[in-house]
Motif scaffolding. Structure first.
Motif, PDB file in Angstrom:
ATOM      1  N   ARG A 235       0.832  -1.197   0.000  1.00 16.89           N
ATOM      2  CA  ARG A 235       0.000   0.000   0.000  1.00 16.89           C
ATOM      3  C   ARG A 235       0.863   1.240   0.000  1.00 16.89           C
ATOM      4  NH1 ARG A 235      -4.774  -1.280  -1.694  1.00 16.89           N
ATOM      5  NH2 ARG A 235      -5.750   0.401  -0.536  1.00 16.89           N
TER       6      ARG A 235
ATOM      7  N   PHE B 162      -4.277 -11.813   0.785  1.00 17.37           N
ATOM      8  CA  PHE B 162      -3.947 -10.453   1.222  1.00 17.37           C
ATOM      9  C   PHE B 162      -5.012  -9.985   2.212  1.00 17.37           C
ATOM     10  CE2 PHE B 162      -5.148  -6.008   0.849  1.00 17.37           C
ATOM     11  CZ  PHE B 162      -3.967  -5.336   1.046  1.00 17.37           C
ATOM     12  N   TYR B 163      -4.548  -9.396   3.324  1.00 17.94           N
ATOM     13  CA  TYR B 163      -5.492  -8.857   4.294  1.00 17.94           C
ATOM     14  C   TYR B 163      -4.951  -7.545   4.855  1.00 17.94           C
ATOM     15  CZ  TYR B 163      -8.488  -8.325   8.383  1.00 17.94           C
ATOM     16  OH  TYR B 163      -9.355  -7.837   9.301  1.00 17.94           O
ATOM     17  N   LYS B 164      -5.721  -6.468   4.674  1.00 18.81           N
ATOM     18  CA  LYS B 164      -5.325  -5.161   5.188  1.00 18.81           C
ATOM     19  C   LYS B 164      -5.960  -4.955   6.555  1.00 18.81           C
ATOM     20  CE  LYS B 164      -7.134  -1.224   3.849  1.00 18.81           C
ATOM     21  NZ  LYS B 164      -7.515  -0.023   3.074  1.00 18.81           N
ATOM     22  N   ILE B 165      -5.111  -4.859   7.578  1.00 21.99           N
ATOM     23  CA  ILE B 165      -5.610  -4.629   8.930  1.00 21.99           C
ATOM     24  C   ILE B 165      -5.999  -3.170   9.112  1.00 21.99           C
ATOM     25  CG2 ILE B 165      -5.004  -4.732  11.381  1.00 21.99           C
ATOM     26  CD1 ILE B 165      -3.198  -7.109  10.681  1.00 21.99           C
ATOM     27  N   ASN B 166      -5.139  -2.264   8.641  1.00 26.06           N
ATOM     28  CA  ASN B 166      -5.457  -0.841   8.611  1.00 26.06           C
ATOM     29  C   ASN B 166      -4.625  -0.211   7.505  1.00 26.06           C
ATOM     30  OD1 ASN B 166      -2.817  -0.198   9.777  1.00 26.06           O
ATOM     31  ND2 ASN B 166      -3.692  -0.823  11.753  1.00 26.06           N
ATOM     32  N   ASP B 167      -4.638   1.102   7.392  1.00 26.54           N
ATOM     33  CA  ASP B 167      -3.929   1.772   6.304  1.00 26.54           C
ATOM     34  C   ASP B 167      -2.422   1.608   6.400  1.00 26.54           C
ATOM     35  OD1 ASP B 167      -6.270   2.611   5.164  1.00 26.54           O
ATOM     36  OD2 ASP B 167      -6.229   4.608   6.119  1.00 26.54           O
TER      37      ASP B 167
ATOM     38  N   THR C 129       0.342 -10.723   4.060  1.00 21.91           N
ATOM     39  CA  THR C 129       0.231 -11.536   2.852  1.00 21.91           C
ATOM     40  C   THR C 129       0.688 -12.957   3.159  1.00 21.91           C
ATOM     41  OG1 THR C 129       2.465 -11.055   2.046  1.00 21.91           O
ATOM     42  CG2 THR C 129       0.725  -9.533   1.412  1.00 21.91           C
TER      43      THR C 129
ATOM     44  N   PHE D 183      -0.536  -4.523   6.671  1.00 17.08           N
ATOM     45  CA  PHE D 183      -1.244  -5.587   5.976  1.00 17.08           C
ATOM     46  C   PHE D 183      -0.399  -6.860   5.964  1.00 17.08           C
ATOM     47  CE2 PHE D 183       1.086  -3.553   2.518  1.00 17.08           C
ATOM     48  CZ  PHE D 183       1.540  -4.610   1.762  1.00 17.08           C
TER      49      PHE D 183
ATOM     50  N   ASP E  20     -10.257  -4.713   1.251  1.00 18.42           N
ATOM     51  CA  ASP E  20      -9.433  -5.037   2.415  1.00 18.42           C
ATOM     52  C   ASP E  20      -8.951  -6.486   2.437  1.00 18.42           C
ATOM     53  OD1 ASP E  20      -9.708  -2.461   3.364  1.00 18.42           O
ATOM     54  OD2 ASP E  20     -11.448  -2.960   4.618  1.00 18.42           O
ATOM     55  N   MET E  21      -9.532  -7.331   1.619  1.00 19.75           N
ATOM     56  CA  MET E  21      -9.118  -8.738   1.602  1.00 19.75           C
ATOM     57  C   MET E  21      -9.286  -9.318   0.207  1.00 19.75           C
ATOM     58  SD  MET E  21     -10.639 -12.070   3.659  1.00 19.75           S
ATOM     59  CE  MET E  21     -10.253 -11.408   5.272  1.00 19.75           C
TER      60      MET E  21
END
Length: 281
Positions: A6, A213-218, A223, A221, A179-180
């Motif tokens: 990101r 892929f998983y974004k926890i916050n900005d 992988t 993340f 986000d995922m």
């Protein structure tokens, strides 16, 4: 295929790509004093860190990536020769081509390395990969993959002279949200191996892969990339877990843990921890 890092701060990107350079006017004899050697080494370090951070990038994460229609790519070649106490020549060349037409995207990459010292060849390596993807929609696609690697100097049964693979199959995105994302693919392939004694072996292999892929916050993340290949001779599997953190606008890091399994080896599992840090001040 890995996932996309990101947004990094502009300062981080600048530092990651920057070179530490000295003013030529201050030191003209850069080769003798070692300044140029240090610059080259710093460039190598920057490139290695940037490559590791880029492992999180994946243009196809959300679906059919937008590539420029038609043919595009790049090519490069380098040569160096030395005479005197020792004579040597080194030549390297590389090409990367992409052809995109609607839902069909094809890429071809090849690298050649040849070296000789005192009229004796020391390296004759060729590595080429063809990758094709057809996107039926944003979730369902088909892929084809071909790889060839050669070592022209292989002479013994322990050395690989030719190593080739051809495989194809379907892929599907199980989750496709901002986000995922999670996609899986599986297929069948054929591998060809020839050693330096000209003994060859052909095997049928089955392959499977997962990209998560998983974004926890900005700023954080995760992988996880998994690849499995089952052939007549071995079961091989790789799993690469990555934690990517943007701590500030000028500090970002990636921590990865790679596990490689091969049941044909005496010690079946190898593990590797990697840490990459980019910061500016």
């Amino acid at each position: 295929m890995t996932v996309k890092l990101r947004t990094l701060g502009a300062g981080v990107l600048a530092i990651a790509a920057a070179q530490v350079a000295f003013t030529p006017a201050a030191l003209a004899q850069v080769e003798i004093t070692g300044v140029e050697t240090l610059n080259d080494r710093l460039d190598d370090i920057n490139e290695a860190v940037a490559d590791d951070m880029a492992r999180a990038e994946d243009a196809a994460r959300f679906g059919n990536p937008e590539f420029r229609p038609g043919l595009s790519g790049s090519a490069s070649i380098g040569y160096s020769g030395k005479t005197g106490n020792n004579e040597s020549q080194d030549i390297s060349a590389g090409v990367r081509l992409r052809y995109a037409q609607g839902q069909f995207v094809q890429t071809l990459g090849a690298a050649l390395d040849f070296s000789e010292s005192n009229n004796t060849a020391t390296k004759e390596d060729v590595f080429a990969v063809y990758d094709a993807n057809y996107y039926f929609d944003q979730n369902f696609y088909a892929f084809a993959l071909a790889r060839l690697q050669t070592n022209g100097l292989a002479e013994t049964a322990e050395d690989n002279r030719r190593d080739g693979f051809l495989g194809f199959g379907p892929g599907y995105r199980l989750v496709n949200t901002p986000d995922m994302t999670w996609r899986v693919q599986a297929g069948i392939g054929v591998s060809y191996l020839q050693n330096g004694a000209r003994e060859s072996e052909t095997e049928t292999g089955y392959l499977a892969a997962s990209r998560f892929f998983y974004k926890i916050n900005d700023n954080f993340f995760v992988t996880n990339d998994t690849d499995v290949l089952k052939s007549d001779s071995a079961l091989r599997a790789n799993n690469d877990l990555g934690l990517n953190v943007k701590m500030t606008d000028t500090i970002s890091t990636r921590v990865s843990y790679l596990t490689e399994y091969n049941d044909s080896r005496a010690i079946k599992t190898d593990n590797k921890l990697g840490v990459s840090l980019v910061f500016g001040f």
